[in-house]
Design a protein around this motif. Structure first.
Motif, mmCIF file in Angstrom:
data_model
loop_
_atom_site.group_PDB
_atom_site.id
_atom_site.type_symbol
_atom_site.label_atom_id
_atom_site.label_comp_id
_atom_site.label_asym_id
_atom_site.label_seq_id
_atom_site.Cartn_x
_atom_site.Cartn_y
_atom_site.Cartn_z
ATOM 1 N N ARG A 256 0.829 -1.212 0.000
ATOM 2 C CA ARG A 256 0.000 0.000 0.000
ATOM 3 C C ARG A 256 0.864 1.263 0.000
ATOM 4 N N SER A 266 -6.925 2.255 -5.099
ATOM 5 C CA SER A 266 -8.384 2.155 -5.013
ATOM 6 C C SER A 266 -8.885 0.801 -5.515
ATOM 7 N N ARG A 269 -8.689 -4.100 -2.926
ATOM 8 C CA ARG A 269 -9.739 -4.215 -1.917
ATOM 9 C C ARG A 269 -9.307 -5.234 -0.863
ATOM 10 N N ILE A 389 -13.164 -12.577 1.771
ATOM 11 C CA ILE A 389 -12.507 -11.277 1.590
ATOM 12 C C ILE A 389 -11.041 -11.429 1.197
ATOM 13 N N PRO A 391 -7.865 -11.523 -0.898
ATOM 14 C CA PRO A 391 -7.640 -10.804 -2.160
ATOM 15 C C PRO A 391 -7.528 -11.742 -3.356
ATOM 16 N N GLY A 396 -8.062 -5.790 -9.518
ATOM 17 C CA GLY A 396 -9.020 -5.179 -10.432
ATOM 18 C C GLY A 396 -8.729 -5.561 -11.870
#
Length: 437
Positions: A256, A266, A269, A389, A391, A396
């Motif tokens: 990050r 963004s 997630r 959840i 990843p 994306g």
């Protein structure tokens, strides 16, 4: 040599990054691996002690480590693997017990006779008892308290899990522990690579380079960004590497930092969940302790929660004729212990080790050498329902592929699961880009 115009940059030179680079380079792809540290290996790094290289953190191989063992064979190191029977102990309230056979369980005095019977029966059947249950959404405390009884949970199991995951120990998904039992179904037999992980890391680095890949150490990454369907990796020295794809194997909190302020951030997630680190001490002794490879320490007045007598598995000639003992404490990287001076830790832990083994007359002069190493990101503290959840590999619609410890769940973090993760990340890359060989 590379025969592909598609360029892949791999961030992080741990076991996952090295395995992914090996697989891609072997197939003829254009691969560059960058590692911030001066050593490759991640948790498999090493240090020099006398004339020998020694693993900073304890490692072993299990007979069920299929992915790692295949890679070892591919590297031509299969003849350097050896296997030995190992033994386990248990220290509760300062008293040491063997913990290997049904008879050991039946003589385990911290539990009542009825509790011992139940403990043995449940442990024998637990893989079967977990089938068909939604263990990803069941707290380990709730499940184990029901199976083993609340007193056994409080006396033995809670301290055991909290030693690894701190205050979160009881809240882990039961699936994580159930899966771990599958890997360690034959804990009486463990393996080790002659020469330690350094021999493995040196071999895989050499192979990557022989296939035309590039390996860079002491090369921190400042930013990762995607512009016009092209990835850009900027290094700390200002150099920029353009590439078609990036595989990031570093912990997500560090990732990050490199994508902060970019569109990639963004797209990533992932909830803000804590990670556990570890403080690991290695003592070289002139004598053995009890020749038990792994001994959890519960409610015994020590800061460390486990003792690994590595020379029950590894010949002491690997350690200049000395006996290697690893002590560990899992903790947050923000904890006071993690930031404490290493010499103070080694002094305090040596005193605690001597007290723990005072009945076999362990003395200060028996401890000839001490080293302390720390790792801030061992693995995430998984919440309930983590499978939903966890990843994805591809971030994306970007050209960033993830291969981090946050994706290993429900498998236990190990060299084997790291190799498996690398294989899956490479497979994802190939699915998304037919030009990748």
């Amino acid at each position: 040599m590379s025969n592909s115009s598609t360029k892949v940059v791999i961030i992080g030179g741990g076991i996952t990054g090295l395995s992914a680079a090996f697989e891609l380079a072997r197939a003829g792809n254009n691969v560059t691996l960058v590692e911030a540290d001066d050593q490759l290996g991640g948790q498999g790094t090493f240090f020099r002690s006398g004339a020998r290289w020694v693993d900073r953190f304890y490692h072993c191989q299990m007979p069920t480590d299929d992915y790692l063992l295949k890679l070892i064979d591919d590297l031509g190191l299969a003849d350097r693997m050896y296997w030995k029977p190992t033994h386990m102990g248990f220290i509760v309230d300062g008293v040491r017990y063997p913990f290997n056979t049904p008879m050991d369980v039946m003589q385990f005095k911290p539990l009542s006779f009825i509790q011992r019977l139940r403990f043995g029966a449940v442990s024998l059947l637990i893989r079967r008892l977990g089938k068909g249950l939604d263990l990803d959404n069941i707290r380990i405390e709730d499940w184990f308290s029901k199976l083993y009884s609340r007193p056994v949970w409080e006396k033995i199991l809670r301290p055991l899990f909290c030693s690894k995951f701190g205050p979160y120990g009881g809240n882990l998904p039961a699936l994580y522990i159930w899966q771990r039992l599958g890997r360690e179904s034959n804990v009486a037999k463990r393996g080790y690579i002659n020469g330690g992980l350094k021999s493995f890391i040196d071999a895989i680095e050499s192979k990557i380079k022989s296939f035309g890949g590039t390996v860079l150490t002491k090369t921190p990454v400042r930013t990762i960004n995607e512009v016009d369907n092209q990835m850009m990796v900027e290094l700390d020295d200002g150099q920029k590497i353009e590439c078609d794809w990036v595989i990031a194997t570093i912990p997500i909190p560090l990732l990050r930092e490199t994508i902060d302020g970019t569109g990639l951030n963004s797209m990533l997630r992932f909830p803000d969940i804590p990670y556990q680190g570890v403080v690991n001490a290695i003592f070289f002794l002139s004598r053995p302790l009890e020749n038990r490879y792994w001994t959890p320490v519960v409610n015994s007045g020590t800061e460390f929660d486990g003792v690994v007598e590595m020379t029950e598995l590894v010949e002491k000639s690997q350690y200049n004729g000395l006996h290697a003992v690893y002590l560990m404490k899992y903790c947050s990287r923000d904890s006071e212990l993690f930031h404490e001076n290493n010499s103070r830790i080694s002094q305090r832990w040596s005193e605690q080790l001597i007290e723990l083994y005072n009945d076999i007359n362990l003395k200060k002069e028996d401890i000839l050498e001490a080293h302390v190493f720390k790792a801030p990101f061992i693995e995430p503290v998984y919440p309930l329902g983590y499978s939903k959840i966890k990843p994805d590999f591809r971030v994306g619609s970007s050209r960033l592929i993830l291969a981090t410890t946050a994706q290993i769940y429900p498998s236990v973090t190990s060299c084997n699961s790291s190799v498996k993760l690398a294989n899956e990340a490479v497979a994802c890359l190939r699915e998304n880009d037919p030009s990748i060989q």
